[in-house]
Design an enzyme around this catalytic site. Sequence first.
Site, PDB file in Angstrom:
ATOM      1  N   LYS A 239       0.849  -1.203   0.000  1.00 57.51           N
ATOM      2  CA  LYS A 239       0.000   0.000   0.000  1.00 57.51           C
ATOM      3  C   LYS A 239       0.881   1.249   0.000  1.00 57.51           C
ATOM      4  O   LYS A 239       1.906   1.281   0.707  1.00 57.51           O
ATOM      5  CB  LYS A 239      -0.905  -0.040   1.238  1.00 57.51           C
TER       6      LYS A 239
ATOM      7  N   SER B 299      -9.731   1.758   3.092  1.00 55.11           N
ATOM      8  CA  SER B 299      -8.869   2.533   2.226  1.00 55.11           C
ATOM      9  C   SER B 299      -7.826   1.702   1.475  1.00 55.11           C
ATOM     10  O   SER B 299      -7.229   2.212   0.525  1.00 55.11           O
ATOM     11  CB  SER B 299      -8.130   3.588   3.050  1.00 55.11           C
TER      12      SER B 299
ATOM     13  N   SER C  69      -9.780  -0.669   7.213  1.00 56.34           N
ATOM     14  CA  SER C  69      -9.279  -0.516   5.840  1.00 56.34           C
ATOM     15  C   SER C  69      -8.631  -1.744   5.218  1.00 56.34           C
ATOM     16  O   SER C  69      -8.341  -1.731   4.024  1.00 56.34           O
ATOM     17  CB  SER C  69      -8.290   0.635   5.781  1.00 56.34           C
TER      18      SER C  69
HETATM   19  N1  GLN Z   1     -12.983   4.121   6.914  1.00 55.50           N
HETATM   20  C1  GLN Z   1     -12.272   4.517   8.068  1.00 55.50           C
HETATM   21  C2  GLN Z   1     -11.861   5.959   7.949  1.00 55.50           C
HETATM   22  O1  GLN Z   1     -12.143   6.546   6.973  1.00 55.50           O
HETATM   23  C3  GLN Z   1     -11.092   3.618   8.298  1.00 55.50           C
HETATM   24  C4  GLN Z   1      -9.927   3.912   7.445  1.00 55.50           C
HETATM   25  C5  GLN Z   1      -8.751   3.032   7.738  1.00 55.50           C
HETATM   26  O2  GLN Z   1      -8.895   1.970   8.356  1.00 55.50           O
HETATM   27  N2  GLN Z   1      -7.582   3.469   7.322  1.00 55.50           N
HETATM   28  O3  GLN Z   1     -11.265   6.518   8.793  1.00 55.50           O
END
Ligand code: GLN
Length: 478
Positions: free
Chosen positions: A79, A154, A178
Amino acid sequence: MAFFDKPMSDIARDVQAGKASARGLCARALESAEGRGGELNAFITVCGESALKRADELDALPPDAKKKMPLCGIPIAVKDNICTEGIKTTCASRILESFVPPYNATVVEALLEAGAVVVGKTNLDEFAMGSSNETSYFGPVRNPRDPRKIPGGSSGGSASAVGAAAVPAALGTDTGGSIRQPSSHCGTVGLKPTYGRVSRYGAVAFASSLDQIGPIASNVRDIGLLLSVISVPDKRDSTCAGRQFADSEDLYNGDVSGLRIGMPKEYFGEGLSNEVRSAITPAADELKRRGASVVEVSLSNVKYAVATYYIIAAAEASSNLLRFSGVGYGFRASGAKTLDGMYSATRAQGFGTEVKRRIMLGTYVLSSGYYDAYYMKAAKVRTLIANDFERALESCDVILAPVSPSPPCNLGESDGDPLRVYLSDIYTVSANLAGIPAMSVPCKVSKGSLPVGAQLMTSKWREDLLLKVGSAIESGVF
Ligand code: GLN
């Protein structure tokens, strides 16, 4: 569909024995990363030259050296918020568009030491803030099962690349879901380890008390192997506990007899779509058929989890992202007349809308006068949520829950409605608040339907139980 038709450990053994070459595997991964991965916008950078050079070096090693490498010749994607020496690490943000780190994250070092080849950096929501992979400066990622749909976020690029079989495995980060949520949407397996299991050194910080790096792969066994490789002790991260995961064959025999599976009643009530509910129920039945018992458990404070998470995550993000000022790293706006003017122009032009929203929200909840009302209260509720899990895990060994309330929506469908996106994190954020490990495993779905993941959660340091139960669900699916 998977990149390999057998576990990664067997492929690594083929490379060690000279039956397969690292170059051959790498060339195949690069071709699909550019081809299929390109159609899905899953990669921000594909590392053609450096990956092939590395593969050739591996092939030239003496057999003894190769034998020490459990991932010998395996192509892996990372990532793009995890630092890679000499390879751009953008966090899918304009502000880091051309940032090239001078060092590797600990997990990347560990992968390389184990013989893996980094073939590319995957797309993500900007600074890992999002649940749909639509907030990337480099454009949205598409779902490999249906390109009109979101892949989840994400770590959408990582899950999409693995789901499309462009690479056998990828690393993601999980602050509030994410790794699990895109895995659920793309039909991959994704693990968020116990907080402190994996070093965060070199992962660009979003919310430091919640962030964990973890693996995404096409099967549970590969997840166990990757976790054992990346969970090395690390003095450079003071929250890294130094408890390296010991993988074992027995975890994958599908035997769950005697295990107690808890289904939280709060996770199966209002708001859960029928598609997801009807995919999880057969997973519970499969576990019962294999000798596990299923009990109802209660997590009475999880109704506050989304509100708690978005206060804490935003607060920590507002502090962590202060470093992007146009001085130390990446983009700097030109034309400003004063230092303050340069800071604000850089941040105004460098960050996207969602990141700015989080910074403003985080600064607000930490400001004097509001700190007690919001941040402090959220910190207390966080403890209540962690206690709920501890109590529930006294009457069961593993919790079975949905990952996402519904299957992936269409790209663009939640435009301009951040609250709707935040609410889709309802089942995932609690594991981060409690620091416990959690994994998404694909469920059996009817032909032609989009993938649905089941979420497994358990007590700290018991990833072995997640792999055991996950493996039993998986063998009922394939
Ligand atoms: N969807 C969550 C957020 O927007 C989690 C994102 C993540 O786990 N990086 O913060």
